[in-house]
Design a protein around this motif. Sequence first.
Motif, PDB file in Angstrom:
ATOM      1  N   GLY A   1      36.235  94.450  36.444  1.00 41.25           N
ATOM      2  CA  GLY A   1      35.178  94.885  37.042  1.00 41.25           C
ATOM      3  C   GLY A   1      34.407  95.781  36.179  1.00 41.25           C
ATOM      4  O   GLY A   1      32.976  95.711  35.826  1.00 41.25           O
ATOM      5  N   SER A   2      34.884  96.521  35.112  1.00 40.61           N
ATOM      6  CA  SER A   2      34.066  97.098  33.879  1.00 40.61           C
ATOM      7  C   SER A   2      33.483  96.068  33.070  1.00 40.61           C
ATOM      8  O   SER A   2      32.291  96.203  32.508  1.00 40.61           O
ATOM      9  CB  SER A   2      34.891  98.246  33.200  1.00 40.61           C
TER      10      SER A   2
ATOM     11  N   LEU B   1      32.903  89.586  44.063  1.00 44.85           N
ATOM     12  CA  LEU B   1      33.749  90.889  43.760  1.00 44.85           C
ATOM     13  C   LEU B   1      33.508  91.911  44.826  1.00 44.85           C
ATOM     14  O   LEU B   1      34.209  92.535  45.371  1.00 44.85           O
ATOM     15  CB  LEU B   1      33.654  91.291  42.434  1.00 44.85           C
ATOM     16  N   SER B   2      31.985  92.149  45.071  1.00 45.86           N
ATOM     17  CA  SER B   2      31.594  93.074  46.148  1.00 45.86           C
ATOM     18  C   SER B   2      32.090  92.657  47.226  1.00 45.86           C
ATOM     19  O   SER B   2      32.317  93.593  48.021  1.00 45.86           O
ATOM     20  CB  SER B   2      30.199  93.067  46.119  1.00 45.86           C
TER      21      SER B   2
ATOM     22  N   ILE C   1      41.829  94.722  37.969  1.00 48.26           N
ATOM     23  CA  ILE C   1      40.327  94.833  38.709  1.00 48.26           C
ATOM     24  C   ILE C   1      39.708  96.019  37.838  1.00 48.26           C
ATOM     25  O   ILE C   1      38.348  95.604  37.559  1.00 48.26           O
ATOM     26  CB  ILE C   1      40.869  95.535  40.071  1.00 48.26           C
ATOM     27  N   THR C   2      40.152  96.860  37.321  1.00 54.33           N
ATOM     28  CA  THR C   2      39.313  97.697  36.392  1.00 54.33           C
ATOM     29  C   THR C   2      38.735  97.103  35.198  1.00 54.33           C
ATOM     30  O   THR C   2      37.637  97.239  34.999  1.00 54.33           O
ATOM     31  CB  THR C   2      40.121  99.217  36.142  1.00 54.33           C
TER      32      THR C   2
ATOM     33  N   ALA D   1      29.522  88.669  40.868  1.00 49.56           N
ATOM     34  CA  ALA D   1      29.082  90.232  41.244  1.00 49.56           C
ATOM     35  C   ALA D   1      29.283  90.039  42.750  1.00 49.56           C
ATOM     36  O   ALA D   1      29.927  90.989  43.363  1.00 49.56           O
ATOM     37  CB  ALA D   1      27.930  90.797  40.778  1.00 49.56           C
TER      38      ALA D   1
ATOM     39  N   PHE E   1      35.216  99.434  41.240  1.00 45.13           N
ATOM     40  CA  PHE E   1      35.167  98.378  40.159  1.00 45.13           C
ATOM     41  C   PHE E   1      34.688  97.153  40.629  1.00 45.13           C
ATOM     42  O   PHE E   1      34.126  96.293  39.996  1.00 45.13           O
ATOM     43  CB  PHE E   1      36.247  98.677  39.113  1.00 45.13           C
ATOM     44  N   LEU E   2      35.041  96.837  41.825  1.00 42.13           N
ATOM     45  CA  LEU E   2      34.578  95.518  42.503  1.00 42.13           C
ATOM     46  C   LEU E   2      33.299  95.437  42.930  1.00 42.13           C
ATOM     47  O   LEU E   2      32.874  94.378  42.790  1.00 42.13           O
ATOM     48  CB  LEU E   2      35.448  95.208  43.688  1.00 42.13           C
ATOM     49  N   GLN E   3      32.873  96.526  43.157  1.00 35.77           N
ATOM     50  CA  GLN E   3      31.210  96.776  43.550  1.00 35.77           C
ATOM     51  C   GLN E   3      30.271  97.242  42.775  1.00 35.77           C
ATOM     52  O   GLN E   3      29.114  96.899  42.841  1.00 35.77           O
ATOM     53  CB  GLN E   3      31.140  97.288  45.084  1.00 35.77           C
TER      54      GLN E   3
END
Length: 192
Positions: A169-170, A38-39, A165-166, A35, A83-85
């Motif tokens: 991220g999800s 990605l953030s 990414i969606t 996480a 979605f990255l954060q």
Amino acid sequence: MSANTTGEGAGTPDEDAYVPPFSEAPVGAILGGLAAILSSIGTAWIGALMLLIIADVVGRNFLDAPITGVSEIAARSVVAIVFLQVAAAILQRRLTRADFVLRRLEGASPRTLALFETVFALAGAVIFALVLWASYPKLADAWRTAEFFGVQGVFTIPTWPFRLITVVGSGLAALAALYVANDEIRKLRRAS
């Protein structure tokens, strides 16, 4: 300021130094590390997007040379950045919420607060799992058909990286919400 690794003290003046309890467990450390990566990518993307928009404004207003595709890139980037954060926001308990209600619940009954947080996290896990379920077929379709956005011959970008990414991220957000729910359930058991 010292980092707080016990999970206590969220909302205190040391909030910026708060290290969430997920860093203590191996699964949580891996989840938290992913996480955080990605953030960080999302944060860098925000900076790059700001520079692109500034360059477009300067080019458009002072050089009469706008950058093609900035509005399309910005529109897709906003969704990707969210979605990255979002998984990091869930794990750090910084997702948008009514803190004034939570503070009153914590003062009145920590057990009720833990129950409320558990329900909130489980609802988040279900919602992000549904987003994952709905997004995966669109990712596969975008990959298979070489879908793109923009104007052909002028500016095009494939859509599959944004859809990926969606999906990622999800999925990570759903796992993060389940991890938070598990943490809150442990708090409920300790309070019993």
